[in-house]
Design a protein around this motif. Structure first.
Motif, PDB file in Angstrom:
ATOM      1  N   ASP A 626     -18.421 -50.884  77.731  1.00 48.85           N
ATOM      2  CA  ASP A 626     -18.596 -49.055  77.229  1.00 48.85           C
ATOM      3  C   ASP A 626     -17.061 -49.248  75.864  1.00 48.85           C
ATOM      4  OD1 ASP A 626     -15.327 -50.198  78.436  1.00 48.85           O
ATOM      5  OD2 ASP A 626     -15.416 -48.647  79.541  1.00 48.85           O
ATOM      6  N   ALA A 627     -16.784 -47.613  75.560  1.00 48.90           N
ATOM      7  CA  ALA A 627     -15.917 -47.426  73.985  1.00 48.90           C
ATOM      8  C   ALA A 627     -14.445 -47.722  74.506  1.00 48.90           C
ATOM      9  CB  ALA A 627     -15.614 -46.901  73.017  1.00 48.90           C
ATOM     10  N   ARG A 628     -13.624 -48.734  74.762  1.00 52.10           N
ATOM     11  CA  ARG A 628     -12.491 -48.203  75.607  1.00 52.10           C
ATOM     12  C   ARG A 628     -11.784 -47.485  74.370  1.00 52.10           C
ATOM     13  NH1 ARG A 628     -10.649 -51.126  79.841  1.00 52.10           N
ATOM     14  NH2 ARG A 628     -12.883 -49.908  79.773  1.00 52.10           N
ATOM     15  N   GLN A 629     -10.630 -46.807  75.407  1.00 50.91           N
ATOM     16  CA  GLN A 629      -9.860 -45.764  75.191  1.00 50.91           C
ATOM     17  C   GLN A 629      -8.927 -46.598  74.206  1.00 50.91           C
ATOM     18  OE1 GLN A 629     -11.274 -43.115  74.988  1.00 50.91           O
ATOM     19  NE2 GLN A 629      -9.725 -41.910  75.785  1.00 50.91           N
ATOM     20  N   ALA A 630      -7.721 -46.109  72.862  1.00 54.98           N
ATOM     21  CA  ALA A 630      -7.039 -46.805  72.340  1.00 54.98           C
ATOM     22  C   ALA A 630      -5.884 -47.001  73.319  1.00 54.98           C
ATOM     23  CB  ALA A 630      -5.732 -46.161  71.224  1.00 54.98           C
ATOM     24  N   GLU A 631      -5.351 -46.616  74.498  1.00 56.25           N
ATOM     25  CA  GLU A 631      -4.416 -46.947  75.579  1.00 56.25           C
ATOM     26  C   GLU A 631      -4.958 -48.378  76.559  1.00 56.25           C
ATOM     27  OE1 GLU A 631      -3.535 -42.759  74.471  1.00 56.25           O
ATOM     28  OE2 GLU A 631      -5.229 -44.500  74.910  1.00 56.25           O
ATOM     29  N   LEU A 632      -5.742 -47.954  76.300  1.00 54.78           N
ATOM     30  CA  LEU A 632      -6.395 -50.049  77.301  1.00 54.78           C
ATOM     31  C   LEU A 632      -6.182 -50.702  76.819  1.00 54.78           C
ATOM     32  CD1 LEU A 632      -9.295 -47.968  79.278  1.00 54.78           C
ATOM     33  CD2 LEU A 632      -6.956 -48.122  80.189  1.00 54.78           C
ATOM     34  N   ILE A 633      -6.929 -50.814  74.812  1.00 61.23           N
ATOM     35  CA  ILE A 633      -6.670 -51.242  74.107  1.00 61.23           C
ATOM     36  C   ILE A 633      -5.187 -51.710  73.450  1.00 61.23           C
ATOM     37  CG2 ILE A 633      -6.855 -51.582  71.567  1.00 61.23           C
ATOM     38  CD1 ILE A 633      -9.647 -50.343  72.053  1.00 61.23           C
ATOM     39  N   GLN A 634      -3.933 -51.431  74.011  1.00 68.26           N
ATOM     40  CA  GLN A 634      -2.670 -51.328  74.152  1.00 68.26           C
ATOM     41  C   GLN A 634      -2.329 -52.187  74.951  1.00 68.26           C
ATOM     42  OE1 GLN A 634       0.028 -48.764  72.719  1.00 68.26           O
ATOM     43  NE2 GLN A 634      -0.221 -48.991  71.128  1.00 68.26           N
ATOM     44  N   GLN A 635      -2.961 -51.304  76.281  1.00 68.69           N
ATOM     45  CA  GLN A 635      -2.466 -52.492  77.285  1.00 68.69           C
ATOM     46  C   GLN A 635      -3.854 -54.287  77.576  1.00 68.69           C
ATOM     47  OE1 GLN A 635      -4.684 -50.596  80.980  1.00 68.69           O
ATOM     48  NE2 GLN A 635      -2.098 -49.841  81.677  1.00 68.69           N
ATOM     49  N   GLU A 636      -4.541 -54.064  76.902  1.00 69.65           N
ATOM     50  CA  GLU A 636      -5.172 -55.389  76.890  1.00 69.65           C
ATOM     51  C   GLU A 636      -4.055 -56.286  75.704  1.00 69.65           C
ATOM     52  OE1 GLU A 636      -8.102 -58.360  77.458  1.00 69.65           O
ATOM     53  OE2 GLU A 636      -7.606 -56.652  78.296  1.00 69.65           O
ATOM     54  N   PHE A 637      -3.685 -55.507  75.006  1.00 72.19           N
ATOM     55  CA  PHE A 637      -2.607 -56.551  73.492  1.00 72.19           C
ATOM     56  C   PHE A 637      -1.451 -56.495  74.159  1.00 72.19           C
ATOM     57  CE2 PHE A 637       1.341 -55.404  71.095  1.00 72.19           C
ATOM     58  CZ  PHE A 637       0.838 -56.220  70.397  1.00 72.19           C
ATOM     59  N   ARG A 638      -0.973 -56.051  75.410  1.00 67.74           N
ATOM     60  CA  ARG A 638       0.055 -56.399  76.059  1.00 67.74           C
ATOM     61  C   ARG A 638       0.124 -57.652  76.361  1.00 67.74           C
ATOM     62  NH1 ARG A 638       4.357 -53.820  76.698  1.00 67.74           N
ATOM     63  NH2 ARG A 638       5.081 -53.893  78.721  1.00 67.74           N
ATOM     64  N   LEU A 639      -1.325 -58.292  76.987  1.00 64.67           N
ATOM     65  CA  LEU A 639      -1.415 -59.452  77.901  1.00 64.67           C
ATOM     66  C   LEU A 639      -0.488 -59.255  78.697  1.00 64.67           C
ATOM     67  CD1 LEU A 639      -3.318 -61.355  78.138  1.00 64.67           C
ATOM     68  CD2 LEU A 639      -1.493 -63.005  76.199  1.00 64.67           C
ATOM     69  N   GLU A 640      -0.490 -57.959  80.343  1.00 66.67           N
ATOM     70  CA  GLU A 640      -0.082 -58.501  81.592  1.00 66.67           C
ATOM     71  C   GLU A 640       0.257 -59.211  82.175  1.00 66.67           C
ATOM     72  OE1 GLU A 640       1.389 -54.380  82.744  1.00 66.67           O
ATOM     73  OE2 GLU A 640       2.585 -53.623  80.699  1.00 66.67           O
TER      74      GLU A 640
END
Length: 904
Positions: A626-640
């Protein structure tokens, strides 16, 4: 004899009194002799005789114990207690323990010694079971949930921009704040006696250009006290219609001890701005036609998902007659996510079918109405927000995810498992033993591994290492997203991160382009030998090498009925790069075609031939259908993981293990995951000493700098500064040298130069004020000429106290690139926030330290010097024990665990 304490549960407490107790088991004879309790520098494995220097007198006692019936009267073993004597001004135990609990220094080391060590009869023995007994009250913390109720209802809101204040339609607004202690209490602990204090100011001109003067204040509760976390509200007296106001709040903590009482105050929260406007449009109504439903008191089922559009209708309030527009946003989104739509006719409802929640879980849709009239500042006025509360179902999981955690060096493992749970699995096979394998340099930190490709062999023929799945891991004909963490070591040629081929070319490619000198995400128009490449470029050229960077490529097939609005977009470190690229606008021949080959890690494939091999490390790769929302991409970037972002120590210089009189501050020698290792995994090289700096020390080695010429440096950068990072220094200020500096002097503890070399991209420093000294962490952005375009400074809450001079203090700067917000002054979008920690405590400021534009440093990374405020030098009068840098923004709990409370 030395006793050392870490802050532990004492952190965040305001110490009222303290007693040190040591158990005496032997004395030379029955006559009492003086015993001193002194505070000293810390002890460590590097401590050498005669031990750390003494810093301050804590107390003394005239005692003898431990000789039993050899004395008359008998002198059994006994506890000896040290507590401040009010009649002796040199006894400072309580004030020292108070500074220790406040995080002013990382460890408390106390020494017992005979007052006269030349007198053998004064010698004594003590057990190692000493105690530090403390009486305390909770230190107040900055309130949370600060806001004003805009009209009716119970929910407060805060606007941090004076140019876009919250509209309040009543002339007696109600403000709210949740009182806090500085450190969250454990369940069952006493939670403090707290009040909330509110202060409101008004602009002299009722515009953003006016001066501010206080017009109202109040305490809540009006009498008595409440525990941590209590939400308090206060209603102002009558305020002027049309007035522009701002307010903030702080927590007050009350104490009683030993017949005395007092109050403590937290710093104030950031300012919240509001305008009282009784004629502005009122709160509109919001209704949903699905799939989302409004939460009820006890029922709130989940529907839809992030990026799944909902249909909502906004209708004017029954009291309004001239509503012409609406704007809406989700409260979890940043300010740039606000969207505006005009009504077809005045006071008509508007229905939108494209409102997409950005994240899963409880979400709040905020909607405001406007009559498009101007307020006193000349801005379009918007009425108070209405809120629609709903629960959004979970986001679609990744259809492929590769952690590379099984690639332990030397294990011989040549398969990277796909650990996703959606759809079939696509394990990746490593190809080329000489050019591929695992590395301990990995994005999740110690104990993790990454995929190493091609930079460990100088044989060109062997530099073809890559990994690949046996079949396509993502359908490139439908919307998809791909991402990976990259650590690029060579930029002389194109370096492919991820691609998926067809018969003749790749359907997509995520890579570094040596032609454009940028990160790129592309699609091809067709599977032909000579396709048209449609590219989404990174904003910045020449990304730094040997740093961790997060890349994401998004392909959005926005409508099933047409391909005319299909887009691609590159994200770097969670930030969108430019606008989405419409593929059909670049290539009329474009059609979304499906790759037939497996997902390639570290190479491209064209007509069956591999090339554009990657050099460096890849980690944490993932694909979604799917095409990720920008906020979900930021979540992935945070690597929690477990709610906190993963951090990786990428640079560590340690003076305490460096040879005295050496020429370099050495890197920390061991990989924590490989005790046999003799070098730091990232091999940055030492910090080279310059004239005026030396490796010396009375008991343990430190980098000692004279404050006029001395510093040390290495080649930077060591992190991608357009992403999140943490930098921490253990530093000791030389008070005598600092006092000789002029007011306004900045002594830089550590700094990374900007490309033009006239400023520091990031820096930690001590600044001399008029009669005081203040710690700071800051970021500076510059243009191509070196001119400053933006700054973000996070200062300490309080000046340096006496106990912080001539002793070790942990100073930590955190830059969180995922923390976006609207600027308080102009409404522009800031992309990241700087935070300062002194010891374990984050320093709260009245303004958020946000940087408007990204900035990447280059060139020298300095310890003890650097560029600041347009001046060079800025030499530190003091010493440095350690300098560490991590990829990733640490949370307060991580700062405590990894920096402020190390094992002793």
């Amino acid at each position: 004899m030395y006793f050392e304490f870490s802050p532990g549960g004492l952190a965040g407490k305001h110490v009222l009194d303290a007693t040190f107790r040591a158990y005496e088991t032997w004395s030379f004879n029955c006559n009492p002799y003086w015993v001193d309790l002194e505070r000293t520098d810390n002890i460590s494995e590097g401590t050498r005789w005669p031990g750390p220097k003494s810093l301050d007198q804590m107390g003394d006692r005239y005692v003898s114990a431990g000789r039993g019936d050899l004395c008359s009267p008998e002198q059994p073993n006994s506890w000896v207690e040290f507590n401040d004597n009010p009649d002796e001004s040199d006894e400072n135990l309580a004030s020292t323990v108070r500074a220790f609990a406040d995080g002013k220094f990382p460890r408390l080391t106390l020494m017992l010694r005979a007052k006269d060590e030349t007198e053998p009869r004064a010698w004594k023995r003590f057990d190692s079971n000493a105690e530090l007994k403390v009486w305390y009250v909770h230190t107040p913390g900055v309130p949370t949930s600060v806001g004003a109720i805009p009209g009716t209802g119970t929910r407060g809101a805060c606007k941090t921009s004076a140019s876009d204040p919250l509209t309040v339609t009543v002339d007696t607004p109600t403000v709210q704040a949740s009182v806090q202690t500085k450190v969250e209490q454990h369940e069952g602990d006493e939670e403090g006696s707290l009040q909330a204090e509110f202060v409101m100011q008004r602009s002299s001109t009722d515009t953003t250009s006016g001066t501010w003067a206080q017009v109202w204040s109040d305490y809540k509760p009006s009498s008595g006290w409440v525990p941590d976390g209590t939400l308090e509200s206060a209603t102002t007296d009558k305020r002027a219609d049309g007035g522009l106001y701002r307010f903030h709040a702080r927590t007050q903590s009350h104490w009683n001890y030993n017949g005395k009482s007092g109050d403590l105050f937290s710093p104030y929260s950031s300012w919240c701005y509001l305008r009282i406007d009784s004629t502005a449009p009122k709160q509109p109504s919001i209704t949903s036609a699905g799939p989302y439903q409004a939460c009820l008191t006890d029922v709130c089922p989940a529907f839809g998902g992030p990026g799944v559009a909902g249909t909502f209708t906004f209708s004017p309030n029954a009291a309004d007659k001239d509503v012409k527009a609406y704007r809406w946003r989700f409260m979890t989104s940043n300010a740039s996510a606000t969207k505006t739509v005009n009504a077809a006719t005045t006071n008509a409802p508007v229905t939108r079918t494209d409102i997409k929640p950005p994240l899963s879980g409880l979400q709040t849709l905020s909607v405001e109405a406007s009559d498009l009239k101007l307020d006193k500042s000349g801005n379009v006025r918007w009425g108070p927000p209405a809120f629609f509360y709903m629960k959004v179902d979970l986001a679609q999981d990744a259809s492929g995810r590769w952690h590379f955690g099984e690639l332990k060096p030397g294990s011989g493992t040549m398969i990277a498992a796909d650990t996703a749970t959606v759809g079939p699995r696509h394990n990746a096979t490593l190809v080329g033993e000489a050019g591929t394998g695992g590395s301990t340099r990995a994005r999740r930190g110690a104990g993790d591994y990454s995929l190493r490709l091609n930079d460990d062999t100088s044989n060109t023929a062997e530099q073809t290492g890559h990994a690949a799945t046996a079949s396509p891991a993502v359908n490139t004909q439908s919307s998809f997203t791909v991402s990976a963490w990259v650590y690029l070591t060579d930029a002389s040629e194109n370096r492919m991160v991820l691609s998926e081929p067809g018969t003749n070319s790749s359907a997509f490619a995520l890579y570094y382009s040596s032609t454009y000198k940028k990160w790129v995400f592309n699609r091809t128009d067709k599977d032909t030998a000579s396709p048209v490449f449609i590219r989404s470029f990174a904003d910045a050229t020449n990304p730094p090498l040997k740093v961790w960077t997060h890349l994401t490529g998004v392909f959005a097939a926005n409508k099933d009925s047409t391909t005319s609005d299909d887009t691609i977009q590159l994200f770097v470190n969670g930030q969108p790069q430019g606008d989405p690229v419409v593929l059909a606008d670049t290539a009329a021949s474009y059609t979304p075609w499906a790759a037939t080959g497996g997902l390639q890690f570290g190479r491209s494939v064209k007509a069956g031939t591999g090339g554009e091999y990657y050099f460096g490390l890849l980690d944490e790769a993932a694909v979604w259908q799917d095409a990720r929302q920008a906020e979900l991409i930021q979540q992935e970037f945070r690597l929690e993981a477990d709610g906190v972002p993963a951090t990786e120590l990428v640079a560590h210089w340690d003076a305490t293990i460096s040879p005295p009189s050496g020429s370099q501050v050495l890197e920390s020698p061991a990989d924590p995951d490989n005790p046999a290792s003799t070098s730091f995994p990232y091999s940055r090289g030492g910090l080279s000493l310059h004239s005026g700096a030396s490796l010396a020390g009375e008991d343990a080695t430190a980098l000692v700098m004279n404050g006029t010429t001395g510093y040390a440096s290495a080649t930077g950068p060591v992190i991608d500064e357009t992403g999140s990072f943490t930098v921490s220094a253990r530093v000791r200020l030389n008070k005598a040298l600092l006092e000789s500096k002029p007011v306004g002097y900045r002594g830089l503890v550590a700094a990374q130069a900007t490309p033009a070399g006239k400023e520091s991209s990031w820096s930690l420093w001590i600044e001399k004020l008029d009669g005081a000294y203040l710690w700071n962490f800051g970021r500076t952005a510059v243009d191509s000429t070196g001119k400053v375009t933006a700054t973000a400074v996070a200062p300490a809450e309080m000046p340096v106290e006496d106990q912080q001079f001539d002793t070790w203090v942990d100073v930590t700067g955190v830059f969180d690139a995922a923390d976006t917000f609207a600027a308080a002054s102009d409404g522009s979008q800031h992309f990241g926030v700087a935070k300062l920690f002194i010891g374990p405590f984050v320093q709260a400021g009245e303004q958020v330290a946000g940087l408007v534009v990204p900035q990447q440093g280059s060139g020298a990374l300095s310890a003890g010097s650097g560029q600041a405020a347009g001046t060079t030098g800025n030499y530190l009068p003091g010493d440095l024990a350690e300098l560490r840098v991590w990829t990733g923004a640490m949370t307060p709990s991580q700062v405590i665990d990894q920096i402020a409370q190390p094992s002793t």
